[in-house]
Motif scaffolding. Structure first.
Motif: not given
Length: 355
Positions: A310-334
């Protein structure tokens, strides 16, 4: 009207007060002299024109200091400019400590030269003066020198004393016998090792220079009651957080987590795992929990066990990495969102003070 009121008060005072008090009353209510009015007017004009204060700030500052000639304040301003302070920084110092303008320039230069000789120079010196200009109101021989020597002896190094002062200049402003020495005694009494005490003065000096509503001894008791071990570094990290926060602020943050289903025990669990989680603002708590719970589908209690996420930067790390994570999750890679902690790059050794 003001003159009639003054004369009435003088008559009453003279008739009902002892001679000495009646004389004091007359002096208090005596109309300001022409020279005093001129000094006040000149001071306000100088503070606006030469120091960059607003008219309102200049009027307030003129209640603390007055002068009828520019020679002394001009010399003081020159000392500051020669040390690299910008006009804006000089204005900030004068607004907070207007009596600095009538300091003896040679004394002021001697204090600044002492700090430079000990390794606080250039931008570091400017930052110290702007952050805590009151340091320059302290006696060189009776306070600054012995305080620096005490810190050097405690930390076993002049270089470490300089590092501590740079992190929290107030540790040089306060008398060690008033705040630092008693606080160190409390830590020793509760079993904190000497090496960790030195580390805390070096790395967390702000915990020893706060005149907060939470007394040091009370803060130590609260941290121990939460189950922190005095032998571990987290005890000192938690102490710094508790020292810098009053009870109402603490309750607001507990309530902010409570809005996501956390109990007080969950808050303490997260605090014990990373004390820095309680330094987040209520708005930051709401924003990161919204991302992790509502967008990523994590259980709120999952976050209580991984507070550094929770303490990571919201705009610099959490939001962009979560977006990439959701893409990978939707493709079954995670396969599961539980691997998000590692995907965000959270390390167990990650220090909350650097996030």
């Amino acid at each position: 009207m003001l003159g009639l009121a003054r004369r009435a008060l003088l008559r009453l005072g003279a008739s009902s007060l002892p001679p000495q008090q009646a004389r004091a009353l007359r002096l208090l209510l005596r109309p300001a002299s022409t020279s005093s009015k001129k000094a006040h007017s000149f001071t306000v004009s100088y503070l606006v024109g030469s120091c960059g204060l607003s008219p309102e700030s200049a009027l307030a500052a003129a209640k603390a200091v007055q002068f009828a000639a520019p020679s002394r304040p001009d010399s003081v301003l020159e000392v500051f400019r020669n040390r690299g302070l910008s006009p804006t920084q000089v204005s900030s110092v004068v607004r907070r400590y207007p009596r600095m303008l009538i300091s003896r320039p040679d004394n002021l230069s001697a204090k600044l030269e002492f700090l430079c000789s000990r390794g606080i120079s250039g931008r570091d010196l400017v930052r110290l003066v702007v952050a805590v200009p009151g340091v320059l109101t302290r006696s060189l021989g009776c306070h600054l020198m012995p305080t620096f020597e005490y810190l050097s002896g405690l930390l076993q190094s002049e270089a470490k004393a300089v590092r501590s002062i740079k992190r929290s200049p107030r540790i040089l402003y306060h008398d060690p016998k008033v705040l630092l020495v008693p606080s160190i005694g409390i830590l020793r009494d509760c079993g904190v090792p000497e090496a960790k005490i030195r580390w805390s003065v070096l790395s967390l000096p702000g915990a020893f220079s706060l005149r907060s509503n939470v007394r040091f001894e009370d803060a130590v008791s609260r941290v121990k009651a939460m189950g922190f071990d005095p032998l571990r570094t987290n005890f000192l990290l938690a102490l710094q957080v508790v020292r810098g926060m009053n009870e109402s602020t603490w309750r607001r943050k507990v309530d902010a987590f409570g809005n996501w289903g956390w109990s007080e025990e969950d808050v303490v669990l997260a605090f014990k795992r990373n004390p820095g989680c309680m330094t987040m603002s209520e708005s930051k708590i709401a924003a990161v929990m919204d991302v992790f719970v509502n967008e990523m589908g994590l259980d709120p209690l999952y976050m209580a066990r991984r507070p550094t996420m929770m303490m990571l930067s919201l705009q610099k790390r959490i939001v962009p990495r979560c977006w990439v994570f959701r893409v990978l999750l939707s493709k079954g890679l995670i396969r599961t969102t539980r691997s998000l902690n590692g995907f965000l790059g959270v390390l167990r050794s990650c220090s909350w003070r650097r996030l």
